[in-house]
Each structure stands twice: as C-alpha cells, then as structure tokens.
Design an enzyme around this catalytic site. Structure first.
Site, short mmCIF file in Angstrom:
data_model
loop_
_atom_site.label_atom_id
_atom_site.label_comp_id
_atom_site.label_asym_id
_atom_site.label_seq_id
_atom_site.Cartn_x
_atom_site.Cartn_y
_atom_site.Cartn_z
N HIS A 106 0.74 -1.19 0.09
CA HIS A 106 0.13 -0.02 0.04
C HIS A 106 0.76 1.37 -0.06
CE1 HIS A 106 -4.52 1.15 1.07
NE2 HIS A 106 -4.07 1.51 -0.07
N ASP A 129 -9.50 -0.26 4.53
CA ASP A 129 -8.38 -0.81 5.02
C ASP A 129 -8.93 -1.21 6.37
OD1 ASP A 129 -5.99 -1.42 5.54
OD2 ASP A 129 -5.21 0.19 4.33
N HIS A 131 -6.42 -0.82 8.31
CA HIS A 131 -5.43 0.06 8.86
C HIS A 131 -5.53 1.33 8.51
CE1 HIS A 131 -3.69 -3.79 8.34
NE2 HIS A 131 -3.31 -4.01 9.61
N ASP A 133 -2.88 3.43 7.87
CA ASP A 133 -1.74 3.67 7.11
C ASP A 133 -1.29 5.22 7.04
OD1 ASP A 133 -1.75 1.19 6.66
OD2 ASP A 133 -2.33 1.13 4.41
N HIS A 146 4.57 1.21 3.99
CA HIS A 146 3.21 0.87 3.47
C HIS A 146 2.10 1.07 4.75
CE1 HIS A 146 2.18 -3.34 5.36
NE2 HIS A 146 2.87 -3.10 6.10
N ASP A 233 -7.48 -1.88 0.29
CA ASP A 233 -6.56 -2.60 0.63
C ASP A 233 -7.17 -3.88 0.96
OD1 ASP A 233 -4.84 -3.99 2.58
OD2 ASP A 233 -4.08 -2.49 3.38
N ASP A 235 -7.12 -6.30 2.95
CA ASP A 235 -6.85 -6.74 4.32
C ASP A 235 -8.15 -5.85 4.84
OD1 ASP A 235 -5.95 -4.20 5.34
OD2 ASP A 235 -3.98 -4.63 5.53
N GLU A 278 -2.18 -5.04 -1.71
CA GLU A 278 -1.77 -5.98 -0.56
C GLU A 278 -2.38 -7.39 -0.71
OE1 GLU A 278 0.34 -5.30 1.85
OE2 GLU A 278 0.17 -3.01 1.93
N1 LIG Z 1 -0.98 -1.36 4.27
C1 LIG Z 1 -0.97 -1.99 5.39
N2 LIG Z 1 -1.22 -3.30 5.19
N3 LIG Z 1 -0.58 -1.53 6.60
C2 LIG Z 1 -0.26 -1.94 7.68
C3 LIG Z 1 0.25 -1.33 8.70
C4 LIG Z 1 0.43 -1.79 9.91
C5 LIG Z 1 1.22 -0.83 11.07
N4 LIG Z 1 0.16 0.33 11.55
C6 LIG Z 1 2.36 -0.13 10.54
O1 LIG Z 1 2.58 0.92 10.26
O2 LIG Z 1 3.28 -1.00 10.51
MN LIG Z 2 -3.26 -0.54 3.77
MN LIG Z 3 -4.20 -2.75 5.75
#
Ligand SMILES: NC(=[NH2+])NCCC[C@H](N)C(=O)O
Ligand SMILES: [Mn+2]
Ligand SMILES: [Mn+2]
Length: 309
Positions: A106, A129, A131, A133, A146, A233, A235, A278
């Site tokens: 991402h 998402d 998250h 990010d 990411h 994303d 996920d 992802e």
């Molecule tokens: N694009 C994603 N899947 N991001 C996950 C980020 C997880 C966590 N918040 C980090 O900064 O590492």
């Molecule tokens: Mn993401």
């Molecule tokens: Mn994510």
C-alpha cells in the site's frame, strides 16, 4: 458511466509488482496473479476498453544501496518507485482513462493518489482498510512505509529529502476511511488532531454498510460532484474472506460489504482511479490464495460497474 472519463471508457491497468514498503516477500506477485486470473478479459467483458502493456519493471530502480533512514526501511526504493507510479497514474488520468493500480503493497498509494490529484486536483479519497496507514516518521513503530503513505500525502510529520517529490496534495477533509480496526496509538492521535473522518468496523456493525458508505460520501463529497479515488486494501476484508495478505486482522468486512462499497462508489458516477492492494499470493494455502485472487478480481469488477442483475 463515470462523469470524468472519456469514451470509449478505458481502464488502464498499472501493474505494480512491488513489496518494498513492507517486509514479507510475495506481495509483488499480487498483480501478476490478478492478471493471470483473467482480470483483463473480465473487464473487457464488462464493456471496457482495457489498456495493459505489461507490469511495471522497477528493476533499474533496484540495485543501489538503500540503508534505513531513521527506522524507515527501503526509503529510496519506495520513494523512486512511488514517483514512477505517480507519473504513470497521472498520465492515464489526464487522458480521461481510469487507472486501475494493482499492488503490491500500500505504499504505492503515495504514487497513485499523487497521480490522481495531479490530474483531478479536487478529487477525494475513499480508503478501505483495516489500517489507517497514516504513521509519520515520528510515530511509525515498524518502519514499514506501507503503514505511512497517507501522512506523506497530507504533509504530516517531519519531511525526508528523499521523498521530496511527494507534495502535500491531500487535504484532511478530502479523505475518509472505512473498515478500520487496527490503528496504532500514534495514528489515533493523528486522526483526531487533523479531524480525519473514519468509519471503523464498529460503525459498520452499528449502521450497516449502506449507511456507512452514504455517510462517508456525505463527508468527502457532500454535493456528489468531486472525482473519487478508491484505494482498497484487501486486508479490509475479513481474513476468512481474503486470507492471503501480509497484515490480516480479524473482524473485517464480509464478502458482500466489500463488494457493496465498490458497487456504491461506481454508482456515484464519480470514480476516476482505483487501487487494489496487498494481495500476497505466497501467504496461506493454495485454495486460500485462489480465493483471495478471485476476490481481488471481483472487487475490481464491482468497482467498474459489474451488477448483480
Ligand atoms: N498497508 C498495510 N497493510 N499497512 C499495515 C500497517 C501496520 C502498522 N500500522 C504499521 O505502521 O506498520
Ligand atoms: Mn493499507
Ligand atoms: Mn491494511
């Protein structure tokens, strides 16, 4: 129908086999597997003219030494790859085509959203998402870029010369999240301080996905006239639905909730760019990979106008 696209409606596939924004190998195979699964034929079948001249080869960017900056991993590589992606996406968007960027991790969205905003400066972003990010150089605990693209686009945190090409083109009121359930403490603070609207899984449970999408659009696009960049994303979906991804978090969107979001955004007639990120075909068993890749394809089809009836 999408108001901002030229006819014949053209989808330009931007295949980005890139994994430098996170540590797990395999996410670079995501775009390859999505195309192998027949995505291009499927979009052609929906009536799109599809442009695809192979996946991006970032190899000339690769070789050189890339020691961490602070704890950020592969900073120069990520900076240069995302810059190339910004140019590609921006060029397609300026021609009135719909860039469909297949990741890859991402961090690529730093590029795709920069490209979109270059062509459509008043666009808004809908970010789906688990998250946020939105970690900055100061808040990231993993050093995985990411987890940071949104902060770069907003111009938050201290700047790094290597990322000088990224302009703070995104305004906090022009992005909205859906699906969040794993947000770092520092990220929660950033979301609050900047008044960034986010609909967590708690909101999806409370209001239902239909209402959540409507509220999200009311926030970033109240008069329904701004171009929309949808960054998805995989996920965001529950791991039982899309298991093959690097940072799965339980309690995610169902199959239908994920597709509903894509369908509803398409229905606005305002879509100008799509990211599907992802998908990591080297995680989980063969059946799970197949399922995740198939869902990646069907999310893209839904965002590009496939209807149930
Ligand atoms: N694009 C994603 N899947 N991001 C996950 C980020 C997880 C966590 N918040 C980090 O900064 O590492
Ligand atoms: Mn993401
Ligand atoms: Mn994510």
């Amino acid at each position: 129908m999408s108001r901002f696209l030229s006819s014949p409606m053209t989808a330009s596939i931007v295949g980005c086999p890139f994994s430098g924004g996170q540590p797990r190998v395999g996410v670079d195979q995501g775009p390859i597997r999505l195309v192998e699964a027949g995505l291009i034929q499927q979009l052609t079948g929906l009536g799109w003219k599809v442009k695809f001249d192979g996946h991006h080869q970032f190899e000339d960017i690769n070789a050189t030494a890339d020691p961490p900056i602070g704890i950020l991993k592969n900073p120069r590589l990520v900076a240069r790859v995302t810059e190339a992606v910004a140019k590609a996406v921006g060029a397609h968007a300026k021609k009135g085509e719909l860039p469909v960027t297949l990741g890859g991790d991402h961090s690529l969205a730093m590029g795709t959203i920069s490209g979109t905003l270059d062509a459509h400066p008043d666009a808004c972003v809908i970010w789906i998402d688990a998250h946020a990010d939105i970690n900055t150089v100061e808040t990231t605990e993993s050093g995985n870029i990411h987890g940071m693209p949104v902060s770069f686009l907003l111009g938050l945190g201290s700047t790094i010369p290597e990322f000088g090409w990224v302009k703070p083109v995104l305004k906090p009121e022009r992005i909205v999240y859906i699906g969040l359930r794993d947000v770092d403490a520092g990220e929660k603070r950033i979301l609050k301080e900047n008044n960034i609207k986010a609909f967590s899984m708690h909101d999806v449970d409370r209001y239902g996905i239909g209402k959540v999408v409507e509220m999200a659009l009311d926030h970033v696009n109240p008069t329904r006239d701004r171009p929309i960049h949808l960054s998805f994303d995989v996920d965001a979906l529950d791991p039982s639905v899309a298991p093959s991804t690097g940072t799965p978090v339980r309690g995610g969107l169902t199959f239908r909730e994920g597709h509903y979001i894509c369908e509803a955004i398409w229905e606005t007639g305002l879509l100008v760019a799509l990211d599907l990120m992802e998908v990591n075909p080297s995680l989980a068993d063969v059946a799970s990979v197949k399922q995740t890749v198939a869902i990646g394809c069907s999310l893209v089809r839904s965002a590009l106008g496939e209807t149930l009836l």
